[in-house]
Design a protein around this motif. Structure first.
Motif, PDB file in Angstrom:
ATOM      1  N   GLY A  17      -3.013  -3.242   4.668  1.00  0.00           N
ATOM      2  CA  GLY A  17      -4.228  -2.730   4.047  1.00  0.00           C
ATOM      3  C   GLY A  17      -4.059  -1.345   3.467  1.00  0.00           C
ATOM      4  N   ASP A  18      -2.990  -0.647   3.852  1.00  0.00           N
ATOM      5  CA  ASP A  18      -2.763   0.700   3.338  1.00  0.00           C
ATOM      6  C   ASP A  18      -1.969   0.694   2.045  1.00  0.00           C
ATOM      7  N   ASN A  19      -1.530  -0.461   1.587  1.00  0.00           N
ATOM      8  CA  ASN A  19      -0.743  -0.579   0.371  1.00  0.00           C
ATOM      9  C   ASN A  19      -1.696  -0.957  -0.765  1.00  0.00           C
ATOM     10  N   VAL A  20      -1.756  -0.142  -1.818  1.00  0.00           N
ATOM     11  CA  VAL A  20      -2.712  -0.373  -2.899  1.00  0.00           C
ATOM     12  C   VAL A  20      -2.519  -1.731  -3.550  1.00  0.00           C
ATOM     13  N   VAL A  21      -1.285  -2.174  -3.679  1.00  0.00           N
ATOM     14  CA  VAL A  21      -1.037  -3.458  -4.334  1.00  0.00           C
ATOM     15  C   VAL A  21      -1.549  -4.602  -3.466  1.00  0.00           C
ATOM     16  N   GLU A 132       1.836  -4.447 -14.004  1.00  0.00           N
ATOM     17  CA  GLU A 132       1.552  -3.183 -13.320  1.00  0.00           C
ATOM     18  C   GLU A 132       1.961  -3.222 -11.855  1.00  0.00           C
ATOM     19  N   PHE A 133       1.457  -4.199 -11.109  1.00  0.00           N
ATOM     20  CA  PHE A 133       1.654  -4.200  -9.670  1.00  0.00           C
ATOM     21  C   PHE A 133       3.125  -4.289  -9.280  1.00  0.00           C
ATOM     22  N   ARG A 146       0.144   4.186  -0.301  1.00  0.00           N
ATOM     23  CA  ARG A 146      -0.916   4.393   0.698  1.00  0.00           C
ATOM     24  C   ARG A 146      -1.978   5.345   0.168  1.00  0.00           C
ATOM     25  N   THR A 147      -1.540   6.419  -0.489  1.00  0.00           N
ATOM     26  CA  THR A 147      -2.491   7.378  -1.063  1.00  0.00           C
ATOM     27  C   THR A 147      -3.358   6.693  -2.123  1.00  0.00           C
ATOM     28  N   MET A 148      -2.735   5.870  -2.939  1.00  0.00           N
ATOM     29  CA  MET A 148      -3.483   5.154  -3.975  1.00  0.00           C
ATOM     30  C   MET A 148      -4.489   4.184  -3.357  1.00  0.00           C
ATOM     31  N   ALA A 149      -4.140   3.540  -2.236  1.00  0.00           N
ATOM     32  CA  ALA A 149      -5.089   2.639  -1.557  1.00  0.00           C
ATOM     33  C   ALA A 149      -6.308   3.430  -1.097  1.00  0.00           C
ATOM     34  N   ARG A 150      -6.078   4.616  -0.535  1.00  0.00           N
ATOM     35  CA  ARG A 150      -7.214   5.457  -0.111  1.00  0.00           C
ATOM     36  C   ARG A 150      -8.048   5.874  -1.319  1.00  0.00           C
ATOM     37  N   ALA A 151      -7.393   6.179  -2.428  1.00  0.00           N
ATOM     38  CA  ALA A 151      -8.114   6.569  -3.645  1.00  0.00           C
ATOM     39  C   ALA A 151      -8.936   5.396  -4.194  1.00  0.00           C
ATOM     40  N   VAL A 152      -8.398   4.182  -4.117  1.00  0.00           N
ATOM     41  CA  VAL A 152      -9.147   3.002  -4.570  1.00  0.00           C
ATOM     42  C   VAL A 152     -10.399   2.844  -3.724  1.00  0.00           C
TER      43      VAL A 152
END
Length: 197
Positions: A17-21, A132-133, A146-152
């Protein structure tokens, strides 16, 4: 099923769940399920399922426009062209979604328009996953994913809950996002109180 197998081979599936993709791939699955619900339902149940689909699409696309596309522009080869193609697809889908939102789900023209939207949305999702992914997974550090997942997740919290065609860039969404989200939620609350669900 084939799409899921392609994703596994590309290394972009999983339960992290921490991976944006992985997060966005799960959302693509949720969107497909919501289309199924709308198609299978009738009357008020179809209206409710469609409302959930509209919200999911609006929130999902806003998050991608604010987080994924800016990274893709800078971080992948040919990123500018890839993102422009995705934005054109998103704009078309938002316009169709807005038309559908203004229709009664019982209207005979509703289902053919919904089926056309579904084809466009699924084609768009496949293009995101392929262009993209896959590159995100290959080129971005795990910490960045992980940072991108939090940003999403943060973008989703303030995203508009209805389609707003013409706001397909991060700057447009950032300017519109919180204001549109508040306006959308206020309109939704008024409709609910007035019995216009």
């Amino acid at each position: 099923m084939a799409q899921r197998q392609d994703a596994r081979r590309s290394g972009i599936s999983g339960d992290d769940g921490d991976n944006v993709v992985a997060l966005l791939m799960r959302q693509h699955g949720e969107i497909r399920n919501l289309f199924d619900e709308v198609e299978a339902a009738r009357g008020d149940a179809r209206r409710d399922a469609f409302r959930r689909l509209v919200r999911m699409l609006a929130v999902h696309e806003t998050a991608e426009e604010e987080v994924v596309h800016p990274y893709a522009r800078r971080g992948i080869e040919g990123g500018e062209e890839v993102v422009e193609q995705r934005l054109a697809e998103e704009r078309k889908a938002k316009e169709t979604l807005k038309e559908l939102e203004d229709m009664d789900p019982g209207d005979p023209a509703f289902m053919p328009r919904l089926e056309a939207l579904r084809r466009d949305v699924e084609e768009h999702a496949r293009a995101e996953e392929r262009y993209e992914f896959v590159h995100l997974v290959r080129e971005a550090e795990p910490g960045r994913l992980r940072t991108m997942a939090r940003a999403v997740r943060a973008a989703e919290a303030t995203a508009p809950t209805h389609p707003h065609p013409g706001t397909e860039t991060a700057a447009e969404n950032l300017a519109l996002g919180p204001l549109a989200a508040v306006a959308d939620r206020a309109r939704d609350a008024v409709r609910k109180v007035m019995g216009k669900d």
